[in-house]
Each structure stands twice: as C-alpha cells, then as structure tokens.
Design a protein around this motif. Sequence first.
Motif, PDB file in Angstrom:
ATOM      1  N   GLU A  95       6.252   2.395   1.771  1.00 41.37           N
ATOM      2  CA  GLU A  95       4.893   1.850   1.810  1.00 41.37           C
ATOM      3  C   GLU A  95       4.303   2.067   3.200  1.00 41.37           C
ATOM      4  N   TYR A  96       2.993   1.866   3.295  1.00 44.66           N
ATOM      5  CA  TYR A  96       2.327   1.917   4.593  1.00 44.66           C
ATOM      6  C   TYR A  96       2.331   0.512   5.172  1.00 44.66           C
ATOM      7  N   GLU A  97       2.917   0.367   6.369  1.00 47.78           N
ATOM      8  CA  GLU A  97       2.889  -0.934   7.003  1.00 47.78           C
ATOM      9  C   GLU A  97       1.882  -0.928   8.143  1.00 47.78           C
ATOM     10  N   LEU A  98       1.295  -2.084   8.372  1.00 46.65           N
ATOM     11  CA  LEU A  98       0.362  -2.242   9.475  1.00 46.65           C
ATOM     12  C   LEU A  98       1.168  -2.277  10.768  1.00 46.65           C
ATOM     13  N   VAL A  99       0.772  -1.450  11.730  1.00 50.98           N
ATOM     14  CA  VAL A  99       1.451  -1.384  13.022  1.00 50.98           C
ATOM     15  C   VAL A  99       0.425  -1.709  14.099  1.00 50.98           C
ATOM     16  N   ALA A 100       0.697  -2.728  14.888  1.00 53.11           N
ATOM     17  CA  ALA A 100      -0.241  -3.111  15.946  1.00 53.11           C
ATOM     18  C   ALA A 100       0.452  -4.033  16.939  1.00 53.11           C
ATOM     19  N   GLY A 142      -2.664   0.721  13.361  1.00 55.40           N
ATOM     20  CA  GLY A 142      -2.344   1.864  12.521  1.00 55.40           C
ATOM     21  C   GLY A 142      -1.674   1.446  11.230  1.00 55.40           C
ATOM     22  N   PHE A 143      -1.613   2.405  10.322  1.00 53.82           N
ATOM     23  CA  PHE A 143      -0.814   2.256   9.113  1.00 53.82           C
ATOM     24  C   PHE A 143       0.201   3.376   9.128  1.00 53.82           C
ATOM     25  N   SER A 144       1.464   3.000   9.087  1.00 54.73           N
ATOM     26  CA  SER A 144       2.559   3.948   9.231  1.00 54.73           C
ATOM     27  C   SER A 144       3.457   3.910   7.990  1.00 54.73           C
ATOM     28  N   TRP A 145       3.837   5.089   7.498  1.00 55.24           N
ATOM     29  CA  TRP A 145       4.693   5.195   6.320  1.00 55.24           C
ATOM     30  C   TRP A 145       6.123   4.849   6.702  1.00 55.24           C
ATOM     31  N   ILE A 155       0.841  -1.193   0.000  1.00 59.62           N
ATOM     32  CA  ILE A 155       0.000   0.000   0.000  1.00 59.62           C
ATOM     33  C   ILE A 155       0.877   1.244   0.000  1.00 59.62           C
ATOM     34  N   ARG A 156       0.692   2.084  -1.036  1.00 61.86           N
ATOM     35  CA  ARG A 156       1.511   3.289  -1.173  1.00 61.86           C
ATOM     36  C   ARG A 156       0.697   4.573  -1.289  1.00 61.86           C
ATOM     37  N   ASN A 157      -0.606   4.455  -1.517  1.00 61.18           N
ATOM     38  CA  ASN A 157      -1.442   5.634  -1.721  1.00 61.18           C
ATOM     39  C   ASN A 157      -2.388   5.800  -0.536  1.00 61.18           C
ATOM     40  N   LEU A 158      -2.208   6.883   0.221  1.00 62.04           N
ATOM     41  CA  LEU A 158      -2.975   7.106   1.444  1.00 62.04           C
ATOM     42  C   LEU A 158      -4.466   7.266   1.168  1.00 62.04           C
TER      43      LEU A 158
END
Length: 128
Positions: free
Chosen positions: A65-70, A58-61, A11-14
């Motif tokens: 890319e946006y990575e899932l953070v949890a 969360g999704f963090s840049w 995922i690259r597009n917010l």
Amino acid sequence: MSHFSQIKTQIRNLTSLQAALTDLGIDWKAGPEQVRGYQGQTRNAEVAIEQENGYDIGFSWNGSEYELVADLQFWQQAWSVDRFLQKVTQRYAFHTVMSETAKQGFQVTEQEQNQDGSIRLVVQRWRG
C-alpha cells in the motif's frame, strides 16, 4: 535517528490517489521524488507534496500500500493529519469505485453529496 513517520493507509492505486489529491486542490508531484525532512533527511516517494516550510509530505509504496511519509513535527496543511487522511481516503474511494464500475460497464446515473460529507452514487448498466 529519523524524524519521518510512516502512516499506513488502504491506498493501493496510484492513479486514484493522484486524482484524489487533485480533487482536494493539493499540488503534488509524481515520483520518484525525494521527500525532505528534518536536518536534510530524505525519503523516496511516488507522490510528493511540497510545503512552504521546506518539509514535504509523500506517499511511498511499502510493497502492499501507499503509506503517508512525513516529519509530523513540520506538518503544515490546512487540516490535521487525521482529517487530511480522511479527506484523501474518501476521494480515493470515490475514484476507485468510479474506475471499477466503469470497467464493468456501469455508468453513474446519479451522484449526491450528503450533509455528513458522504457521497451517494447510483450506477446502472445498460444491456444491449
């Protein structure tokens, strides 16, 4: 020691990510937001999803890319982590395709949800 897990995505597009979460009925907040984890630990994220148990997703840049953070120990969603990411990624891909085809002057003339969950799109560009 941090309890946060970071899971890579494509995922690259917010904007497409946010639209995908909305499609799935997931309440999210635009960041920068603090994602809460074990023993008050936090991480910054561009998209935060609050859970009823007080631990967030969360999704963090990460620069590419946006990575899932949890903190996966406190995962409290209707789907497993893998299924959650599959659903988000599918809706993300749909919005990305829609956005890119529109930029190139195409319009969707047909859209079909298949039994296996895949989506069939027919696009067309009119020449004047």
